[in-house]
Design a protein around this motif. Structure first.
Motif, PDB file in Angstrom:
ATOM      1  N   PRO B  63       0.843  -1.197   0.000  1.00  0.00           N
ATOM      2  CA  PRO B  63       0.000   0.000   0.000  1.00  0.00           C
ATOM      3  C   PRO B  63       0.882   1.253   0.000  1.00  0.00           C
ATOM      4  CG  PRO B  63      -0.439  -1.416   1.931  1.00  0.00           C
ATOM      5  CD  PRO B  63       0.802  -1.912   1.293  1.00  0.00           C
ATOM      6  N   GLY B  64       0.420   2.287  -0.665  1.00  0.00           N
ATOM      7  CA  GLY B  64       1.102   3.581  -0.577  1.00  0.00           C
ATOM      8  C   GLY B  64       2.241   3.783  -1.556  1.00  0.00           C
ATOM      9  N   ILE B  65       2.274   2.985  -2.640  1.00  0.00           N
ATOM     10  CA  ILE B  65       3.357   3.183  -3.634  1.00  0.00           C
ATOM     11  C   ILE B  65       3.222   4.575  -4.255  1.00  0.00           C
ATOM     12  CG2 ILE B  65       4.230   2.403  -5.878  1.00  0.00           C
ATOM     13  CD1 ILE B  65       3.745  -0.452  -4.962  1.00  0.00           C
ATOM     14  N   SER B  66       4.345   5.293  -4.293  1.00  0.00           N
ATOM     15  CA  SER B  66       4.300   6.714  -4.670  1.00  0.00           C
ATOM     16  C   SER B  66       5.119   7.028  -5.905  1.00  0.00           C
ATOM     17  CB  SER B  66       4.821   7.552  -3.498  1.00  0.00           C
ATOM     18  OG  SER B  66       6.128   7.118  -3.144  1.00  0.00           O
ATOM     19  N   GLY B  67       6.002   6.137  -6.326  1.00  0.00           N
ATOM     20  CA  GLY B  67       6.839   6.452  -7.487  1.00  0.00           C
ATOM     21  C   GLY B  67       7.854   5.348  -7.697  1.00  0.00           C
ATOM     22  N   ARG B  68       8.921   5.674  -8.408  1.00  0.00           N
ATOM     23  CA  ARG B  68       9.943   4.656  -8.697  1.00  0.00           C
ATOM     24  C   ARG B  68      11.327   5.257  -8.528  1.00  0.00           C
ATOM     25  NH1 ARG B  68       8.485  -0.301 -10.049  1.00  0.00           N
ATOM     26  NH2 ARG B  68       6.289  -0.517 -10.564  1.00  0.00           N
ATOM     27  N   VAL B  69      12.273   4.402  -8.168  1.00  0.00           N
ATOM     28  CA  VAL B  69      13.638   4.869  -7.984  1.00  0.00           C
ATOM     29  C   VAL B  69      14.579   3.685  -8.227  1.00  0.00           C
ATOM     30  CG1 VAL B  69      13.776   4.317  -5.513  1.00  0.00           C
ATOM     31  CG2 VAL B  69      15.143   6.182  -6.424  1.00  0.00           C
ATOM     32  N   GLY B  70      15.803   3.971  -8.577  1.00  0.00           N
ATOM     33  CA  GLY B  70      16.764   2.887  -8.777  1.00  0.00           C
ATOM     34  C   GLY B  70      17.963   3.362  -9.568  1.00  0.00           C
ATOM     35  N   GLY B  71      19.146   3.114  -9.060  1.00  0.00           N
ATOM     36  CA  GLY B  71      20.341   3.551  -9.780  1.00  0.00           C
ATOM     37  C   GLY B  71      21.532   2.643  -9.534  1.00  0.00           C
ATOM     38  N   GLU B  72      21.270   1.321  -9.456  1.00  0.00           N
ATOM     39  CA  GLU B  72      22.378   0.397  -9.182  1.00  0.00           C
ATOM     40  C   GLU B  72      23.319   0.297 -10.383  1.00  0.00           C
ATOM     41  OE1 GLU B  72      20.334  -3.199  -6.844  1.00  0.00           O
ATOM     42  OE2 GLU B  72      19.034  -2.111  -8.253  1.00  0.00           O
ATOM     43  N   VAL B  73      24.618   0.364 -10.082  1.00  0.00           N
ATOM     44  CA  VAL B  73      25.640   0.146 -11.103  1.00  0.00           C
ATOM     45  C   VAL B  73      26.515  -1.004 -10.622  1.00  0.00           C
ATOM     46  CG1 VAL B  73      27.592   1.131 -12.353  1.00  0.00           C
ATOM     47  CG2 VAL B  73      25.646   2.589 -11.706  1.00  0.00           C
ATOM     48  N   SER B  74      26.646  -2.036 -11.435  1.00  0.00           N
ATOM     49  CA  SER B  74      27.444  -3.196 -11.044  1.00  0.00           C
ATOM     50  C   SER B  74      28.908  -2.815 -10.880  1.00  0.00           C
ATOM     51  CB  SER B  74      27.329  -4.280 -12.116  1.00  0.00           C
ATOM     52  OG  SER B  74      28.330  -5.263 -11.926  1.00  0.00           O
ATOM     53  N   PRO B  75      29.565  -3.325  -9.824  1.00  0.00           N
ATOM     54  CA  PRO B  75      31.017  -3.145  -9.711  1.00  0.00           C
ATOM     55  C   PRO B  75      31.757  -3.744 -10.907  1.00  0.00           C
ATOM     56  CG  PRO B  75      30.085  -3.917  -7.636  1.00  0.00           C
ATOM     57  CD  PRO B  75      29.001  -4.022  -8.663  1.00  0.00           C
ATOM     58  N   TYR B  76      31.059  -4.544 -11.685  1.00  0.00           N
ATOM     59  CA  TYR B  76      31.643  -5.084 -12.918  1.00  0.00           C
ATOM     60  C   TYR B  76      31.386  -4.159 -14.107  1.00  0.00           C
ATOM     61  CZ  TYR B  76      32.430  -9.317 -10.228  1.00  0.00           C
ATOM     62  OH  TYR B  76      32.856 -10.204  -9.274  1.00  0.00           O
ATOM     63  N   GLY B  77      30.762  -2.998 -13.859  1.00  0.00           N
ATOM     64  CA  GLY B  77      30.662  -1.982 -14.898  1.00  0.00           C
ATOM     65  C   GLY B  77      29.368  -1.929 -15.681  1.00  0.00           C
ATOM     66  N   ILE B  78      28.347  -2.645 -15.224  1.00  0.00           N
ATOM     67  CA  ILE B  78      27.060  -2.647 -15.947  1.00  0.00           C
ATOM     68  C   ILE B  78      26.036  -1.813 -15.179  1.00  0.00           C
ATOM     69  CG2 ILE B  78      25.150  -4.143 -16.665  1.00  0.00           C
ATOM     70  CD1 ILE B  78      27.293  -6.469 -16.552  1.00  0.00           C
ATOM     71  N   GLU B  79      25.271  -0.973 -15.903  1.00  0.00           N
ATOM     72  CA  GLU B  79      24.168  -0.268 -15.233  1.00  0.00           C
ATOM     73  C   GLU B  79      22.952  -1.186 -15.189  1.00  0.00           C
ATOM     74  OE1 GLU B  79      23.179   3.665 -16.288  1.00  0.00           O
ATOM     75  OE2 GLU B  79      25.256   4.372 -16.269  1.00  0.00           O
ATOM     76  N   LEU B  80      22.434  -1.435 -13.980  1.00  0.00           N
ATOM     77  CA  LEU B  80      21.308  -2.371 -13.886  1.00  0.00           C
ATOM     78  C   LEU B  80      20.005  -1.697 -14.317  1.00  0.00           C
ATOM     79  CD1 LEU B  80      21.959  -4.357 -10.578  1.00  0.00           C
ATOM     80  CD2 LEU B  80      23.069  -4.558 -12.789  1.00  0.00           C
ATOM     81  N   ASN B  81      19.854  -0.451 -13.898  1.00  0.00           N
ATOM     82  CA  ASN B  81      18.652   0.317 -14.265  1.00  0.00           C
ATOM     83  C   ASN B  81      17.349  -0.414 -13.963  1.00  0.00           C
ATOM     84  OD1 ASN B  81      17.206   2.502 -15.266  1.00  0.00           O
ATOM     85  ND2 ASN B  81      17.175   1.669 -17.355  1.00  0.00           N
ATOM     86  N   VAL B  82      17.274  -1.007 -12.769  1.00  0.00           N
ATOM     87  CA  VAL B  82      16.006  -1.587 -12.303  1.00  0.00           C
ATOM     88  C   VAL B  82      15.289  -0.489 -11.514  1.00  0.00           C
ATOM     89  CG1 VAL B  82      14.908  -3.496 -11.075  1.00  0.00           C
ATOM     90  CG2 VAL B  82      17.187  -3.796 -12.086  1.00  0.00           C
ATOM     91  N   GLN B  83      14.002  -0.346 -11.749  1.00  0.00           N
ATOM     92  CA  GLN B  83      13.241   0.725 -11.093  1.00  0.00           C
ATOM     93  C   GLN B  83      12.305   0.134 -10.041  1.00  0.00           C
ATOM     94  OE1 GLN B  83      13.832   4.053 -11.749  1.00  0.00           O
ATOM     95  NE2 GLN B  83      15.560   3.155 -12.871  1.00  0.00           N
ATOM     96  N   TYR B  84      12.605   0.444  -8.764  1.00  0.00           N
ATOM     97  CA  TYR B  84      11.843  -0.102  -7.639  1.00  0.00           C
ATOM     98  C   TYR B  84      10.785   0.882  -7.166  1.00  0.00           C
ATOM     99  CZ  TYR B  84      16.048  -2.954  -7.706  1.00  0.00           C
ATOM    100  OH  TYR B  84      17.075  -3.749  -8.112  1.00  0.00           O
ATOM    101  N   PRO B  85       9.711   0.368  -6.598  1.00  0.00           N
ATOM    102  CA  PRO B  85       8.689   1.291  -6.083  1.00  0.00           C
ATOM    103  C   PRO B  85       9.177   2.050  -4.843  1.00  0.00           C
ATOM    104  CG  PRO B  85       8.082  -1.006  -5.645  1.00  0.00           C
ATOM    105  CD  PRO B  85       9.318  -1.037  -6.489  1.00  0.00           C
TER     106      PRO B  85
END
Lengths: 556, 556
Positions: B63-85
């Motif tokens: 309940p109460g989801i308000s938006g999305r956020v996420g900025g994980e970058v792998s230490p192996y150099g890949i941007e994950l770009n998963v967007q979490y609530p």
């Protein structure tokens, strides 16, 4: 070290271990102060031993003794004039900390055996302790014997077996063998040692100087921590006898006697105790007493784990009953016992303004109130019984509180000064009962320690439940009671008690009372509402008082 | 509700219960990522499942989801770009608190069965989780699989069985029968309900996003508390998958899925987490991370019980050895594994200035140092092995710390930037090893997180032991190691470890390493020195997360 104390007391330990899991009745000791249980001369010997303490110095074996102090006055009007040693904490606490290694090296069974031997000897001195408890707390003799003797010993034993079980749940040595497919397995030999955290400080109270002191004392002790008992200045003697018995056993086992020590402050105000509770050696604090000091300890001793039992507002919901007379009789005893000076005594009784249904027909609010008030008066009409059940008022502050409380509600049974048949200067008061409206929660919601109770006029049966639940959540409670012959309402009350995290007694009309809890079966306090952060006793009460320290190596 | 999950997983539960008492090896799951254990397509399916999360929104039921956020970058150099609530805590936390009743009413076996089912499903997704752990923590794949998968599940199961055992130690119902001599006994029927305390908050770390999160998560959950997982912003995906799995099981059982919820903050700084940890609904906090924040949590959340694992200075005493080469090989792996980014990795190695006795004759201080430095370099000379063992450096801050530390001692093995065979942008560094004099404790006594270690030149064998003990007492440690072929010195070291309350590994020269601990057998952290106030796992870790609430009545 000759005698194996663990083996000696193994049957007691096993009985107690079985009881904490079955929650059935158990006690290794008789609660009956009878010659058959304690010996023909036990009563006389115990009283003589108590008398022998009076007007004398009381000796204990501690480094750093600096002087003497003592000013106990019995609520029955006798000056005890026992002089206890004062101690330089800069000498005692480091010495107690140094003794940790010797205590740790006794091992789990060694410490458990010593604790059980101490308890066995305390039991044999139950008459002496009963007089000491009576003449400090003001309890009547029978209660002082039971609650101060065997029942306190039961709670101590309960703490010991919880500590033992938790420590013994990990073996002292183990072999770890991890398969590696076709290769040889990885094998490690491991040792696990239960190590206490430091010095335990147990801050006692004046009303139950053994019952409320023993659980913390024995929980810390069995788990490897030397313990400093800080007795209430008005109730030192029961604690001092206890410490002396413990020191005797420790000395016989070749251990430093100051593994159990006593602190008596000259001044009943708190600054000295506050400094003590913040000492770096002190890693555990057990406290029974007022909410303000309990809260202060919880928030200002970051070096220690703090276990508290504080104040609360205990409640009973009267919804309906199929045994109106039994209910009234039961309540009369509950409100009278030790003049309401138990942390479990009911303060607020909720009755709907439109009255209740009973086996004797509908009873109006006023009829219920009248029955309870009259029930108490009738129960106390025999002066001998009144003296035995009421005991004396422990402190002048409590006696004064009765005087000051008369204007808080409508008095339906006034408190009287009674004369004690044996002790003419005893401070004896009968219960004050008032009615009050539900909306005056600022008055009935606060604990008024002593024989002061309110019958609260609620809007409805459900309103009673709601009030009972909310006051526990806000102010805490050790006990909740209810009377109802309606299963739907009973379910609601049980849910309210679960929600507020308070122990519930339902429809008590016989020989069990809401203010009594049985060791090994009843949890005293839940630790989940503001009245206490711990329960007597459970795994949570003991498990964090020690840590397992391991070593591992490959087998040779 | 159709399937009895407790019965389904009873064998796993019983195996784990036996293991926590025997402390022998146990795991229901294979630590080998083999097709035989996990199925022919498990590896490919798991990688595909991980890939399918990238560049997408990740859905959870709260309940109460308000938006999305996420900025994980792998230490192996890949941007994950998963967007979490993101979630409005004023909506989510009251809803979680409301869900307590439903969760409580599942009962001990109900909650235990659900936790075991969640773990079983997590195990089946170990490959997917391994990739998620690898690309957030920087662990090499094999370690990410083992530590992030089955070993983390082991620690979770350990917390579940400790919780189960403690709750199940009191029966749900009991009869209490107290003899009354010639009269009828007093009989009471009693109910005991294990009630959670409130909402549990678990604050995860970036290096072990499942291994360090699961114990607190499952300890709080099984004992009746809805749990909010606050993932580290750099390592959300493993936690998010875990929460999703838990929500699936809860939904299937007709329970509110938000009994397990996820909190992701946009900003890696702490104010939002601080506010969360002080919310009145939050009654339990589990934290893994830096000492400053851990201390703050311990001291500023009086409404909650706080369990912390913080920083420390892990030490090894090298006194003597009868297997010099085995010792060097063992140390080389210990210092290399995951580039020293384990809370268990040794930072300080104490060697007497006059050298040590070994099976290869006397070795001078410089010879010991040279052997360790060369041993590490030789071990890492195979680039594939180096990449697999070292993994990548989780954060730029740790990489920078290596640069900043070179001047702190005399460099005997410099850290190098390495190229990863598969990931060209991976942040890979080999260990930095320095020598330092014992009197510079202000330098070597502080934790320098990452592949940074000191060989400390001590005055003597006893001086080494003294330093090792004192640094643990002052700064804390999760591990202590020693090498000695002299039983007298070994006894002194064991006493030092007991005194400082730290786990000791003795003479590891084979396939067991000081920085690895085995669930069900090794306690991770003692909870008795400044590195941690809790241990994974023991009764102390679970017993206070719930309270027993009882009701009693006479039988009808």
């Amino acid at each position: 070290m000759s005698e194996n104390l663990f083996a000696k007391h193994k049957a007691t330990l096993d009985g107690a271990l079985a009881a904490i899991h079955s929650r059935d009745y158990f006690s290794p000791w008789s609660e009956n102060p009878s010659p058959r249980a304690y010996g023909e001369t036990a009563a006389a010997d115990g009283e003589a031993a108590f008398q022998a303490h009076l007007n004398k110095p009381f000796d204990l074996d501690m480094p750093g003794i600096s002087g003497r102090v003592g000013g106990e006055v019995s609520p029955y009007g006798i000056e005890l004039n026992v002089q206890y040693p004062t101690v330089d904490m800069d000498k005692l606490l480091p010495a107690m900390d140094d003794a940790r290694k010797a205590w740790r090296d006794q091992g789990v069974e060694g410490r458990t055996g010593i604790c059980l031997e101490i308890l066995d000897r305390l039991n044999k001195r139950s008459f002496e302790i009963a007089h000491a408890v009576m003449h400090t707390s003001g309890q009547g003799f029978m209660m002082a014997f039971q609650a101060g003797g065997p029942h306190a010993q039961d709670r101590a034993l309960e703490a010991v077996v919880y500590g033992y079980e938790t420590m013994a749940s990990v073996p002292a040595q183990a072999t770890w063998t991890k398969p590696q497919g076709k290769h040889d397995p990885l094998v490690m030999e491991k040792k696990f040692t239960a190590c206490g955290r430091g010095v335990g400080l147990v801050i006692g109270c004046s009303t139950f100087p053994t019952w409320n002191t023993y659980p913390g004392l024995f929980a810390s002790l069995v788990t490897g921590n030397p313990v400093l008992v800080k007795a209430h200045p008005a109730a030192v003697l029961p604690a001092a006898i206890t410490v002396q018995v413990a020191q005797d056993v420790l000395k016989e086992q070749g251990l430093p006697p100051h593994i159990v020590s006593l602190f008596v402050d000259a001044d009943p105000s708190q600054p000295e105790t506050m400094a003590l509770a913040q000492r770096p050696e002190v890693k555990l604090v057990d406290f029974t007493g007022n909410t303000a000091f309990g809260d202060w300890l919880e928030q200002n001793c970051p070096q220690a784990l703090v276990y508290t039992e504080k104040a609360g507002a205990n409640t009973i919901v009267i919804d309906s009953t199929d045994d109106f007379k039994g209910m009234v009789r039961n309540l009369a005893f509950t409100l009278s016992l030790y003049s309401g000076q138990m942390c479990t005594t009911t303060q607020d009784i909720f009755v709907p303004k439109d009255g209740i249904e009973t086996d004797l027909g509908h009873k109006s609010f006023d009829e219920v109130v009248e029955a309870i008030a009259t029930g108490v008066s009738k129960f106390l009409s025999d002066p001998d019984r009144a003296a035995m059940v009421l005991g004396a008022i422990q402190s002048e502050a409590t006696a004064q509180r009765i005087e000051d409380s008369r204007g808080l509600g409508t008095v339906v049974r006034d408190s009287e000064k009674l004369t004690h048949p044996q002790f003419e200067n005893a401070r004896v008061r009968s219960p004050l009962i008032m009615t009050i409206d539900a909306d005056k929660e600022d008055i009935w919601g606060q604990e008024l320690f002593g024989p002061i109770s309110f019958i609260v006029r609620t809007e409805s049966r459900d309103h009673s439940i709601e009030l009972a639940r909310d006051v526990v959540k806000k102010h805490g409670a050790i006990t909740m009671g209810c009377y109802s012959s309606d299963d739907v309402q009973l379910d609601k009350i049980e849910e309210a008690a679960l929600d507020a995290c308070v122990a519930l007694s339902i429809n008590l009309t016989g020989g069990v009372f809401v203010n009594q809890s049985a060791a090994f079966s009843d949890f005293h306090g839940t630790g989940g509402n503001p009245a206490a952060n711990a329960s007597l006793a459970d795994h949570a009460f003991v498990a964090n008082r020690f840590r397992f320290v391991q070593s591992r190596r490959h087998p040779k």
